[in-house]
Structure formats: structure tokens, C-alpha cells
Design a protein around this motif. Structure first.
Motif, mmCIF file in Angstrom:
data_model
loop_
_atom_site.group_PDB
_atom_site.id
_atom_site.type_symbol
_atom_site.label_atom_id
_atom_site.label_comp_id
_atom_site.label_asym_id
_atom_site.label_seq_id
_atom_site.Cartn_x
_atom_site.Cartn_y
_atom_site.Cartn_z
ATOM 1 N N ARG A 105 0.805 -1.225 0.000
ATOM 2 C CA ARG A 105 0.000 0.000 0.000
ATOM 3 C C ARG A 105 0.838 1.274 0.000
ATOM 4 N NH1 ARG A 105 -0.274 -2.580 4.604
ATOM 5 N NH2 ARG A 105 0.086 -1.527 6.584
ATOM 6 N N GLU A 106 1.966 1.246 0.669
ATOM 7 C CA GLU A 106 2.810 2.451 0.689
ATOM 8 C C GLU A 106 3.418 2.717 -0.684
ATOM 9 O OE1 GLU A 106 2.636 4.603 3.033
ATOM 10 O OE2 GLU A 106 1.372 3.239 4.186
ATOM 11 N N ASP A 107 3.789 1.676 -1.381
ATOM 12 C CA ASP A 107 4.306 1.845 -2.744
ATOM 13 C C ASP A 107 3.228 2.393 -3.669
ATOM 14 O OD1 ASP A 107 6.771 0.846 -1.941
ATOM 15 O OD2 ASP A 107 6.269 -1.210 -2.518
ATOM 16 N N TYR A 108 2.014 1.852 -3.534
ATOM 17 C CA TYR A 108 0.900 2.346 -4.358
ATOM 18 C C TYR A 108 0.581 3.804 -4.018
ATOM 19 C CZ TYR A 108 -0.138 -2.257 -6.299
ATOM 20 O OH TYR A 108 -0.078 -3.449 -6.976
ATOM 21 N N ARG A 109 0.621 4.123 -2.741
ATOM 22 C CA ARG A 109 0.374 5.511 -2.321
ATOM 23 C C ARG A 109 1.411 6.446 -2.955
ATOM 24 N NH1 ARG A 109 -2.195 6.720 2.370
ATOM 25 N NH2 ARG A 109 -1.397 4.865 3.411
ATOM 26 N N ALA A 110 2.692 6.048 -2.888
ATOM 27 C CA ALA A 110 3.768 6.861 -3.462
ATOM 28 C C ALA A 110 3.610 7.026 -4.973
ATOM 29 C CB ALA A 110 5.120 6.230 -3.136
ATOM 30 N N GLY A 112 0.801 7.268 -6.463
ATOM 31 C CA GLY A 112 -0.403 8.036 -6.745
ATOM 32 C C GLY A 112 -1.616 7.201 -7.119
ATOM 33 N N MET A 113 -1.576 5.915 -6.825
ATOM 34 C CA MET A 113 -2.704 5.038 -7.128
ATOM 35 C C MET A 113 -3.771 5.166 -6.049
ATOM 36 S SD MET A 113 -1.804 3.667 -9.877
ATOM 37 C CE MET A 113 -0.320 3.548 -10.810
ATOM 38 N N ARG A 114 -5.019 5.159 -6.479
ATOM 39 C CA ARG A 114 -6.143 5.254 -5.546
ATOM 40 C C ARG A 114 -6.683 3.848 -5.305
ATOM 41 N NH1 ARG A 114 -8.670 10.308 -4.777
ATOM 42 N NH2 ARG A 114 -9.837 8.953 -3.394
ATOM 43 N N LEU A 115 -6.295 3.258 -4.206
ATOM 44 C CA LEU A 115 -6.736 1.916 -3.868
ATOM 45 C C LEU A 115 -7.464 1.928 -2.545
ATOM 46 C CD1 LEU A 115 -3.473 -0.015 -4.753
ATOM 47 C CD2 LEU A 115 -5.506 0.224 -6.158
ATOM 48 N N LEU A 116 -8.336 0.975 -2.381
ATOM 49 C CA LEU A 116 -9.084 0.829 -1.138
ATOM 50 C C LEU A 116 -8.134 0.719 0.057
ATOM 51 C CD1 LEU A 116 -11.803 0.285 0.297
ATOM 52 C CD2 LEU A 116 -11.481 -2.128 -0.239
ATOM 53 N N THR A 117 -7.028 0.031 -0.107
ATOM 54 C CA THR A 117 -6.109 -0.234 1.011
ATOM 55 C C THR A 117 -5.373 1.007 1.498
ATOM 56 O OG1 THR A 117 -4.380 -0.827 -0.570
ATOM 57 C CG2 THR A 117 -5.724 -2.613 0.289
ATOM 58 N N ILE A 118 -5.269 2.032 0.688
ATOM 59 C CA ILE A 118 -4.512 3.224 1.068
ATOM 60 C C ILE A 118 -5.204 4.004 2.182
ATOM 61 C CG2 ILE A 118 -3.745 5.479 0.218
ATOM 62 C CD1 ILE A 118 -3.010 4.036 -2.396
ATOM 63 N N ASP A 119 -6.524 4.090 2.117
ATOM 64 C CA ASP A 119 -7.285 4.824 3.131
ATOM 65 C C ASP A 119 -7.980 3.886 4.110
ATOM 66 O OD1 ASP A 119 -6.582 7.290 1.967
ATOM 67 O OD2 ASP A 119 -8.159 7.052 0.467
ATOM 68 N N ASP A 120 -7.366 2.763 4.400
ATOM 69 C CA ASP A 120 -7.953 1.761 5.292
ATOM 70 C C ASP A 120 -6.886 1.304 6.290
ATOM 71 O OD1 ASP A 120 -9.622 -0.138 6.396
ATOM 72 O OD2 ASP A 120 -9.414 -1.558 4.737
ATOM 73 N N PRO A 121 -6.561 2.156 7.281
ATOM 74 C CA PRO A 121 -5.433 1.860 8.171
ATOM 75 C C PRO A 121 -5.592 0.593 9.006
ATOM 76 C CG PRO A 121 -6.670 3.756 8.968
ATOM 77 C CD PRO A 121 -7.231 3.403 7.623
ATOM 78 N N ASP A 122 -6.817 0.215 9.341
ATOM 79 C CA ASP A 122 -6.988 -0.981 10.168
ATOM 80 C C ASP A 122 -7.392 -2.219 9.370
ATOM 81 O OD1 ASP A 122 -9.555 -0.277 9.543
ATOM 82 O OD2 ASP A 122 -10.319 -0.347 11.595
ATOM 83 N N PHE A 123 -7.404 -2.113 8.041
ATOM 84 C CA PHE A 123 -7.668 -3.239 7.139
ATOM 85 C C PHE A 123 -9.130 -3.701 7.172
ATOM 86 C CE2 PHE A 123 -7.057 -7.817 5.848
ATOM 87 C CZ PHE A 123 -6.634 -7.558 4.564
ATOM 88 N N ALA A 124 -10.007 -3.017 7.894
ATOM 89 C CA ALA A 124 -11.391 -3.478 8.063
ATOM 90 C C ALA A 124 -12.163 -3.477 6.745
ATOM 91 C CB ALA A 124 -12.109 -2.620 9.099
ATOM 92 N N ARG A 125 -12.129 -2.359 6.015
ATOM 93 C CA ARG A 125 -12.875 -2.299 4.747
ATOM 94 C C ARG A 125 -12.284 -3.254 3.712
ATOM 95 N NH1 ARG A 125 -13.262 3.388 2.473
ATOM 96 N NH2 ARG A 125 -11.090 3.378 3.045
ATOM 97 N N THR A 126 -10.980 -3.332 3.665
ATOM 98 C CA THR A 126 -10.325 -4.231 2.713
ATOM 99 C C THR A 126 -10.676 -5.681 3.036
ATOM 100 O OG1 THR A 126 -8.517 -2.660 2.463
ATOM 101 C CG2 THR A 126 -8.109 -4.917 1.737
ATOM 102 N N ALA A 127 -10.649 -6.045 4.299
ATOM 103 C CA ALA A 127 -10.989 -7.415 4.705
ATOM 104 C C ALA A 127 -12.436 -7.740 4.352
ATOM 105 C CB ALA A 127 -10.762 -7.596 6.197
ATOM 106 N N ARG A 128 -13.348 -6.791 4.587
ATOM 107 C CA ARG A 128 -14.761 -7.004 4.230
ATOM 108 C C ARG A 128 -14.913 -7.233 2.733
ATOM 109 N NH1 ARG A 128 -16.094 -3.201 7.894
ATOM 110 N NH2 ARG A 128 -16.058 -1.547 6.343
ATOM 111 N N GLN A 129 -14.293 -6.368 1.947
ATOM 112 C CA GLN A 129 -14.382 -6.511 0.492
ATOM 113 C C GLN A 129 -13.783 -7.842 0.036
ATOM 114 O OE1 GLN A 129 -15.633 -4.580 -2.146
ATOM 115 N NE2 GLN A 129 -16.742 -3.645 -0.453
ATOM 116 N N SER A 130 -12.645 -8.183 0.580
ATOM 117 C CA SER A 130 -11.996 -9.436 0.211
ATOM 118 C C SER A 130 -12.879 -10.632 0.562
ATOM 119 C CB SER A 130 -10.645 -9.535 0.910
ATOM 120 O OG SER A 130 -9.924 -10.625 0.424
#
Length: 195
Positions: A105-110, A112-130
Motif C-alpha cells: 500500500r505504501e508503494d501504491y500511495r507513493a 499516486g494510485m487510488r486503492l481501497l487499502t490506502i485509506d484503510d489503516p486498520d484493514f477493516a474495509r479491505t478485509a470485508r471486500q476481500s
């Protein structure tokens, strides 16, 4: 260094050559689908990567197209078996990519990619989607057997399967049960490693 305009011309030439090759050597329908796949990747997925996290879903469409292309190349038609392969790969890609996107996620953030994981610090939304995409994958992975499409773990011309057809129904179900057990074991192994 290669200039962007020269690189774009090379990409267009390679893509066009591939589509023409498919049209004349494989099947026109396969070429048409390949052109649509290329267009979706270049003109939809690529620009969306820096704008919205929905790009992951958009990108899964051209990402899932190769088995459908193979199906049309072999059969010359769009049929249920091809669409099931497309659906399997489409649904599989999403939890797979979300796991990769979480790790990097840090590489994607650097980048400039907009991914669900970038704005999901506790992994909750990403885990739900997965989890949702994985749950959706389970019935789709069973659909080929349900609809009689020859995509199961056991090749339809296998001697063992022919012998089992002559035996009882429970004996015929054993290979499918073994496939399901293997899938479940893999799922739990991966889930255990994720923790």
C-alpha cells in the motif's frame, strides 16, 4: 530513453498486430473480444487507477478476459463455459489483488494510485471486500459442475470418472468432494497465513 509518442506507436502496432493475428489465425470473435479487452484496459482501467479505487473492479474485467478469449478461440462461440471461466477469474482477482495492495500500500500511495487499502489503516474495509468477493467466488466455482460444463477438477474423459459413472452416485461424487476439500484446505491455509 524512448519518447512517449514512439512508445505509444509501438504499443498500437503490437496491439493491432495481435488482434489481426487473432482475426485471421484463430477466430474473428476472439479478435473482437481481444480488441474490447485492450480498449477497456487502456482507456478505462489505466486512467482510473489514479482517480478511484473502483479501478480495481474495472481492471478485473480485462484481466478476466483471457479464458473467455481462449474459449471463443477453441469453440468459435460465446457459451456458458467461457462465461464461467471469465466469472471465476474475475472474482478470484479481486481478493488476490486486495491482498497484494495491502502488502504494498505504501508503494501504491507513493505512485499516486487510488486503492481501497490506502485509506484503510486498520484493514477493516479491505478485509470485508476481500471476504465478500471470496464468498461470491465459492458458488461460481461450483457452477461448472452444476451446469454440466466440463471444467471440473477431473477430466471428463478420465477412465476413473467413466468407471465411477457406472457405480453408485456417492462414488461419482468423491472426485468433486476431493476438489472441494482441496479448495477448503487452501482457503484455510491462506487465511491462517494472513493472520
Amino acid at each position: 530513453r524512448i519518447r512517449a509518442s514512439r512508445l505509444m506507436r509501438a504499443r498500437l502496432a503490437a496491439g493491432s498486430a495481435g488482434i489481426l493475428l487473432l482475426a485471421f489465425a484463430v477466430h474473428p470473435l476472439t479478435a473482437l473480444l481481444a480488441a474490447a479487452t485492450l480498449a477497456a484496459y487502456v482507456f478505462a482501467y489505466t486512467p482510473l487507477k489514479t482517480r478511484t479505487s473502483l479501478a480495481t473492479i474495472v481492471g478485473a474485467v480485462p484481466g478476466a478476459a483471457p479464458p473467455l478469449l481462449g474459449w471463443t478461440g477453441a469453440s468459435g462461440e460465446l457459451a456458458l463455459g467461457g462465461w464461467l471461466l471469465f466469472a471465476l477469474l474475475f472474482l478470484w482477482q479481486l481478493p488476490h489483488f486486495l491482498a497484494i495492495a495491502w502488502l504494498y500500500r505504501e508503494d501504491y500511495r507513493a505512485a499516486g494510485m487510488r486503492l481501497l487499502t490506502i485509506d484503510d489503516p486498520d484493514f477493516a474495509r479491505t478485509a470485508r471486500q476481500s471476504a465478500l468477493w471470496t464468498v461470491a467466488l465459492l458458488p461460481v466455482s461450483l457452477a461448472p459442475a452444476r451446469h454440466g460444463t466440463r471444467l471440473s477438477c477431473i477430466h471428463p474423459r478420465s477412465r476413473r470418472l467413466k468407471n465411477r459413472r457406472s457405480k453408485s452416485a456417492p462414488a461419482a461424487r468423491r472426485p468433486k468432494a476431493a476438489c472441494l476439500a482441496a479448495i477448503a484446505a487452501l482457503f484455510f491455509t491462506l487465511a491462517d497465513r494472513a493472520e
